[in-house]
Design a protein around this motif. Structure first.
Motif, mmCIF file in Angstrom:
data_model
loop_
_atom_site.group_PDB
_atom_site.id
_atom_site.type_symbol
_atom_site.label_atom_id
_atom_site.label_comp_id
_atom_site.label_asym_id
_atom_site.label_seq_id
_atom_site.Cartn_x
_atom_site.Cartn_y
_atom_site.Cartn_z
ATOM 1 N N GLN A 79 -1.906 -1.860 5.922
ATOM 2 C CA GLN A 79 -2.978 -1.249 5.150
ATOM 3 C C GLN A 79 -2.491 -0.747 3.790
ATOM 4 O OE1 GLN A 79 -5.900 -1.625 6.279
ATOM 5 N NE2 GLN A 79 -5.510 -2.047 8.432
ATOM 6 N N ASN A 80 -3.419 -0.679 2.860
ATOM 7 C CA ASN A 80 -3.141 -0.170 1.512
ATOM 8 C C ASN A 80 -3.236 1.353 1.456
ATOM 9 O OD1 ASN A 80 -3.003 -2.823 0.692
ATOM 10 N ND2 ASN A 80 -4.455 -2.605 -0.971
ATOM 11 N N PRO A 81 -2.659 1.944 0.425
ATOM 12 C CA PRO A 81 -2.952 3.359 0.162
ATOM 13 C C PRO A 81 -4.463 3.556 0.013
ATOM 14 C CG PRO A 81 -1.189 2.578 -1.257
ATOM 15 C CD PRO A 81 -1.735 1.367 -0.570
ATOM 16 N N GLY A 82 -4.938 4.697 0.452
ATOM 17 C CA GLY A 82 -6.366 4.947 0.387
ATOM 18 C C GLY A 82 -7.122 4.473 1.607
ATOM 19 N N GLN A 83 -6.467 3.678 2.462
ATOM 20 C CA GLN A 83 -7.082 3.254 3.717
ATOM 21 C C GLN A 83 -6.587 4.087 4.891
ATOM 22 O OE1 GLN A 83 -5.991 -1.017 3.241
ATOM 23 N NE2 GLN A 83 -8.130 -1.436 3.702
ATOM 24 N N ARG A 84 -5.315 4.428 4.871
ATOM 25 C CA ARG A 84 -4.725 5.151 6.000
ATOM 26 C C ARG A 84 -5.389 6.503 6.227
ATOM 27 N NH1 ARG A 84 1.152 6.114 5.240
ATOM 28 N NH2 ARG A 84 0.992 6.897 7.376
ATOM 29 N N GLU A 85 -6.003 7.067 5.192
ATOM 30 C CA GLU A 85 -6.678 8.353 5.332
ATOM 31 C C GLU A 85 -8.021 8.242 6.055
ATOM 32 O OE1 GLU A 85 -3.706 8.412 2.222
ATOM 33 O OE2 GLU A 85 -5.429 7.093 2.564
ATOM 34 N N LEU A 86 -8.555 7.038 6.171
ATOM 35 C CA LEU A 86 -9.864 6.843 6.785
ATOM 36 C C LEU A 86 -9.747 6.923 8.312
ATOM 37 C CD1 LEU A 86 -10.966 3.813 4.587
ATOM 38 C CD2 LEU A 86 -11.506 6.231 4.226
ATOM 39 N N PRO A 87 -10.729 7.495 8.989
ATOM 40 C CA PRO A 87 -10.655 7.643 10.445
ATOM 41 C C PRO A 87 -10.403 6.316 11.158
ATOM 42 C CG PRO A 87 -12.535 8.851 9.582
ATOM 43 C CD PRO A 87 -11.995 8.039 8.443
ATOM 44 N N PHE A 88 -9.366 6.301 11.992
ATOM 45 C CA PHE A 88 -9.043 5.171 12.866
ATOM 46 C C PHE A 88 -8.631 3.901 12.127
ATOM 47 C CE2 PHE A 88 -12.242 7.818 15.083
ATOM 48 C CZ PHE A 88 -11.371 8.381 16.007
ATOM 49 N N CYS A 89 -8.263 4.029 10.875
ATOM 50 C CA CYS A 89 -7.656 2.901 10.156
ATOM 51 C C CYS A 89 -6.158 2.967 10.427
ATOM 52 C CB CYS A 89 -7.951 3.005 8.662
ATOM 53 S SG CYS A 89 -7.345 1.594 7.715
ATOM 54 N N ILE A 90 -5.643 1.953 11.113
ATOM 55 C CA ILE A 90 -4.263 2.009 11.610
ATOM 56 C C ILE A 90 -3.378 1.076 10.790
ATOM 57 C CG2 ILE A 90 -2.783 1.842 13.620
ATOM 58 C CD1 ILE A 90 -5.051 3.878 13.908
ATOM 59 N N HIS A 91 -2.298 1.650 10.237
ATOM 60 C CA HIS A 91 -1.320 0.871 9.487
ATOM 61 C C HIS A 91 -0.163 0.487 10.391
ATOM 62 C CE1 HIS A 91 1.419 -0.486 6.404
ATOM 63 N NE2 HIS A 91 2.286 0.454 6.729
ATOM 64 N N TYR A 92 0.153 -0.804 10.443
ATOM 65 C CA TYR A 92 1.296 -1.305 11.202
ATOM 66 C C TYR A 92 2.344 -1.822 10.225
ATOM 67 C CZ TYR A 92 -1.610 -0.880 15.324
ATOM 68 O OH TYR A 92 -2.399 -0.376 16.329
ATOM 69 N N ARG A 93 3.552 -1.328 10.374
ATOM 70 C CA ARG A 93 4.628 -1.679 9.465
ATOM 71 C C ARG A 93 5.077 -3.133 9.650
ATOM 72 N NH1 ARG A 93 7.312 2.844 7.303
ATOM 73 N NH2 ARG A 93 6.468 4.825 8.072
ATOM 74 N N TYR A 94 5.743 -3.631 8.620
ATOM 75 C CA TYR A 94 6.311 -4.988 8.673
ATOM 76 C C TYR A 94 7.190 -5.146 9.904
ATOM 77 C CZ TYR A 94 9.236 -8.973 7.371
ATOM 78 O OH TYR A 94 9.913 -10.164 7.372
ATOM 79 N N ASP A 95 8.040 -4.171 10.167
ATOM 80 C CA ASP A 95 8.963 -4.277 11.298
ATOM 81 C C ASP A 95 8.224 -4.336 12.629
ATOM 82 O OD1 ASP A 95 11.145 -4.282 9.622
ATOM 83 O OD2 ASP A 95 11.598 -2.151 9.876
ATOM 84 N N THR A 96 7.121 -3.621 12.731
ATOM 85 C CA THR A 96 6.323 -3.672 13.960
ATOM 86 C C THR A 96 5.708 -5.049 14.134
ATOM 87 O OG1 THR A 96 5.784 -1.321 13.703
ATOM 88 C CG2 THR A 96 4.414 -2.595 15.208
#
Length: 255
Positions: A79-96
């Protein structure tokens, strides 16, 4: 098409169906968990990549006699900056994401399946470097990736396509799952643009801050979406990926 066929869709299949069948290739739909304007599901990217993959598998069997199994869709998106703050928007890292892809490829390789096609539904995902690394670790495993929404020229099917929860995605979701679309609740979508000319042209890349470019999380107005547009575009994209399957399963990948 999008038939309910246990022989090509692992999300509804069972071991009794698969244990005595030969499969030429596995298809891996990959999406994200993120808001899609105010009218589409959080899992839109995973849902649509899965449905396109199922249609492509059916077409590959019909046109080329090839057997493909569609794996369950992966909803792990970057996810981009500005998305992770939104409810239930989940960022998964490259390593994951890399770890998940490695385990899937390793399992398939162990079972004798040597071809894997990732059908990506989320623009924030990037698999090329992962695939290069896996080509070193698993030289007998052929892994390819493609974004389903770029498999056909959007401007030939839509009046004003954007790039997130727009006319394109909304139309295709209306085709596959009209019960999941609440078009009357949709916002107008943002413009997704940078102020600077060079960044706008893509001379260099920087992740867009989603909070600065859209008030409803959409990029592109979904108002002109129709089921008919979605059906035509989905069919063209599935045709394109059926041909990719044929190319990957050909006796020789090169001229």
């Amino acid at each position: 098409m999008n038939i309910s066929d246990k022989t090509i869709d692992l999300s509804i299949s069972n071991y009794g169906t698969t244990r005595n069948r030969h499969y030429d290739i596995a298809l891996l739909p990959w999406g994200a968990t993120e808001p899609h304007n105010l009218h589409l599901p959080y899992l839109t990217d995973a849902i649509l990549s899965h449905d396109i993959a199922v249609d492509a598998a059916a077409k590959a069997r019909e046109k080329f006699g090839l057997e493909a199994m569609v794996l369950p869709a992966i909803p792990l998106g970057a996810q981009n900056p500005g998305q992770r703050e939104l409810p239930f928007c989940i960022h998964y890292r490259y390593d994951t994401q890399r770890a998940v892809l490695t385990d899937i490829a390793s399992s398939l390789q162990h079972q004798g399946i040597r071809r894997l096609l990732i059908i990506n539904g989320h623009g924030g995902n990037s698999f090329k470097n992962m695939i290069r690394d896996l080509a070193v670790d698993m030289p007998d495993m052929l892994i390819a990736t493609g974004e389903w929404f770029k498999a056909a020229p959007a401007k030939e099917y839509f009046d004003n396509p954007g790039d997130h929860a727009d006319e394109l995605e909304t139309s295709v979701m209306m085709h596959y799952h009209p019960e999941l679309v609440n078009l009357s609740e949709a916002g107008p979508g943002g413009n997704g643009g940078f102020a600077g000319e060079a960044l706008s042209r893509g001379v260099a890349w920087v992740p867009r801050n989603w909070a600065r470019i859209s008030s409803d999380t959409g990029i592109g107005n979904p108002a002109l979406a129709t089921t008919e547009k979605g059906a035509r575009f989905a069919n063209a994209c599935a045709d394109a990926f059926a041909q990719v399957i044929a190319d990957l399963c050909a006796p020789d990948l090169y001229r």
